[in-house]
Design a protein around this motif. Structure first.
Motif, mmCIF file in Angstrom:
data_model
loop_
_atom_site.group_PDB
_atom_site.id
_atom_site.type_symbol
_atom_site.label_atom_id
_atom_site.label_comp_id
_atom_site.label_asym_id
_atom_site.label_seq_id
_atom_site.Cartn_x
_atom_site.Cartn_y
_atom_site.Cartn_z
ATOM 1 N N ASN A 17 -29.909 -38.483 -63.535
ATOM 2 C CA ASN A 17 -30.209 -37.632 -64.692
ATOM 3 C C ASN A 17 -30.506 -38.494 -65.920
ATOM 4 O O ASN A 17 -29.745 -39.406 -66.259
ATOM 5 C CB ASN A 17 -29.014 -36.717 -65.007
ATOM 6 C CG ASN A 17 -28.950 -35.516 -64.089
ATOM 7 O OD1 ASN A 17 -29.894 -35.231 -63.352
ATOM 8 N ND2 ASN A 17 -27.834 -34.814 -64.114
ATOM 9 N N SER A 18 -31.605 -38.214 -66.589
ATOM 10 C CA SER A 18 -32.014 -38.870 -67.848
ATOM 11 C C SER A 18 -32.461 -40.320 -67.676
ATOM 12 O O SER A 18 -32.703 -41.006 -68.672
ATOM 13 C CB SER A 18 -30.881 -38.819 -68.888
ATOM 14 O OG SER A 18 -30.511 -37.492 -69.176
ATOM 15 N N LEU A 19 -32.589 -40.799 -66.443
ATOM 16 C CA LEU A 19 -33.052 -42.171 -66.233
ATOM 17 C C LEU A 19 -34.559 -42.209 -66.039
ATOM 18 O O LEU A 19 -35.131 -41.323 -65.408
ATOM 19 C CB LEU A 19 -32.376 -42.782 -64.994
ATOM 20 C CG LEU A 19 -30.856 -42.862 -64.971
ATOM 21 C CD1 LEU A 19 -30.407 -43.659 -63.741
ATOM 22 C CD2 LEU A 19 -30.297 -43.463 -66.248
ATOM 23 N N ASP A 20 -35.203 -43.267 -66.555
ATOM 24 C CA ASP A 20 -36.634 -43.425 -66.318
ATOM 25 C C ASP A 20 -36.843 -44.148 -64.986
ATOM 26 O O ASP A 20 -35.889 -44.497 -64.280
ATOM 27 C CB ASP A 20 -37.322 -44.133 -67.485
ATOM 28 C CG ASP A 20 -36.847 -45.569 -67.695
ATOM 29 O OD1 ASP A 20 -36.410 -46.219 -66.725
ATOM 30 O OD2 ASP A 20 -36.928 -46.064 -68.842
ATOM 31 N N VAL A 21 -38.099 -44.387 -64.641
ATOM 32 C CA VAL A 21 -38.428 -44.954 -63.335
ATOM 33 C C VAL A 21 -37.792 -46.327 -63.138
ATOM 34 O O VAL A 21 -37.219 -46.620 -62.077
ATOM 35 C CB VAL A 21 -39.962 -45.044 -63.166
ATOM 36 C CG1 VAL A 21 -40.308 -45.780 -61.890
ATOM 37 C CG2 VAL A 21 -40.576 -43.652 -63.158
ATOM 38 N N ALA A 22 -37.870 -47.186 -64.146
ATOM 39 C CA ALA A 22 -37.313 -48.533 -64.025
ATOM 40 C C ALA A 22 -35.792 -48.489 -63.898
ATOM 41 O O ALA A 22 -35.194 -49.275 -63.145
ATOM 42 C CB ALA A 22 -37.717 -49.378 -65.231
ATOM 43 N N GLN A 23 -35.167 -47.591 -64.619
ATOM 44 C CA GLN A 23 -33.709 -47.479 -64.565
ATOM 45 C C GLN A 23 -33.241 -46.930 -63.215
ATOM 46 O O GLN A 23 -32.206 -47.350 -62.685
ATOM 47 C CB GLN A 23 -33.224 -46.585 -65.712
ATOM 48 C CG GLN A 23 -33.451 -47.210 -67.078
ATOM 49 C CD GLN A 23 -33.489 -46.196 -68.211
ATOM 50 O OE1 GLN A 23 -33.255 -45.007 -68.006
ATOM 51 N NE2 GLN A 23 -33.781 -46.665 -69.405
ATOM 52 N N LYS A 24 -34.013 -46.015 -62.634
ATOM 53 C CA LYS A 24 -33.693 -45.522 -61.294
ATOM 54 C C LYS A 24 -33.789 -46.650 -60.272
ATOM 55 O O LYS A 24 -32.952 -46.762 -59.376
ATOM 56 C CB LYS A 24 -34.648 -44.383 -60.911
ATOM 57 C CG LYS A 24 -34.416 -43.088 -61.673
ATOM 58 C CD LYS A 24 -35.441 -42.030 -61.260
ATOM 59 C CE LYS A 24 -35.252 -40.743 -62.041
ATOM 60 N NZ LYS A 24 -36.264 -39.722 -61.680
ATOM 61 N N ALA A 25 -34.809 -47.491 -60.419
ATOM 62 C CA ALA A 25 -34.974 -48.623 -59.507
ATOM 63 C C ALA A 25 -33.806 -49.598 -59.641
ATOM 64 O O ALA A 25 -33.324 -50.155 -58.644
ATOM 65 C CB ALA A 25 -36.295 -49.330 -59.777
#
Length: 251
Positions: free
Chosen positions: A163-171
């Protein structure tokens, strides 16, 4: 490692049984109201209910609060930030009992670097954006069970962690979870992104209206016919080489 026997919550989750081996990432999927968060909270030991839960062959209820905190960590779906506290102090609240200062510092540095939080350590929680607060919560729960500071840890329970994470943060989170599992520990995640589950999960448990519909390997459960019936929308599987995607069919 984790065994569930007829585990349920009256009126919310019908009794189910299953087990989670060491070193795997299990995703709980299903429509809203399926019982995913209820199951995760029940496994965490914070929600009373039916059945038996064993962690390392010991009943969950036989662990003291401190013992359980050493064995597993739990991230709830939502939590308000404590306004009068900086990030570094919040992280310190999650340090495992008995870990040394040197290894603690290096682990916090590693987790914060991975989650892009190094420059946020002195910031007050009330000044964080939604995505920053989510990353701080993730760093804290990871710190509680990270192998270098807590050799007794076994299980990480995450309710919609992206939740609330961008693509790089999800990676970045994916990398940390793979590292955690490679150490012989396991993760259970409540998830809504079916394609993320298809790529990242080792096993999938599919729930609907408080019932466990299917569980097994990711490729066995993530089939269009089964997902279409549960989500009440038509899916198809798109493949390209070794990559696969779950797609909704155009009307």
């Amino acid at each position: 490692m984790l065994q569930l026997c007829q585990v349920g919550v009256k009126g919310r989750l019908e009794p189910l049984s299953g087990q989670v081996a060491a070193g795997v990432q299990v995703h709980l999927i299903g429509p809203n109201g399926a019982g995913k968060s209820t199951l995760l909270a029940r496994v965490a030991g914070i929600l009373p209910g039916l059945g038996e839960i064993r962690l390392s062959e010991k009943l969950l209820g036989d662990y003291s609060g401190m013992e359980l905190a050493k064995r597993r960590a739990y991230l709830s779906q939502q939590q308000s930030a404590m306004s009068l506290m900086p990030v570094f102090q919040y992280l310190a609240l999650h340090r495992p009992v008995g870990c040394g200062e040197s290894v603690l510092e290096s682990t916090i540095t590693y987790l914060c670097r991975r989650l892009k939080l190094t420059d946020k350590l002195s910031r007050m929680l009330s000044k964080l954006s939604g995505g920053e607060w989510q990353r701080v919560r993730l760093a804290a729960v990871l710190l509680q069970v990270w192998p270098t500071v807590n050799p007794q840890s076994q299980l990480l329970l995450l309710d919609e962690p992206t939740n609330s994470l961008d693509v790089a943060q999800k990676a970045a989170l994916d990398h940390l979870l793979r590292e955690f599992c490679h150490s012989g520990r396991s993760v259970m995640i409540c998830a809504h992104d079916l394609n993320h589950t298809l790529q990242q999960a080792d096993e999938v448990w599919l729930l609907q209206a408080g019932r466990l519909i299917a569980k097994g390997s990711t490729l066995d459960v993530m089939v269009p016919e089964l997902l279409s019936r549960v989500y009440e929308i038509d899916f198809h599987l798109q493949s390209s080489g070794s990559q696969r995607w779950i797609m909704t069919k155009s009307v």
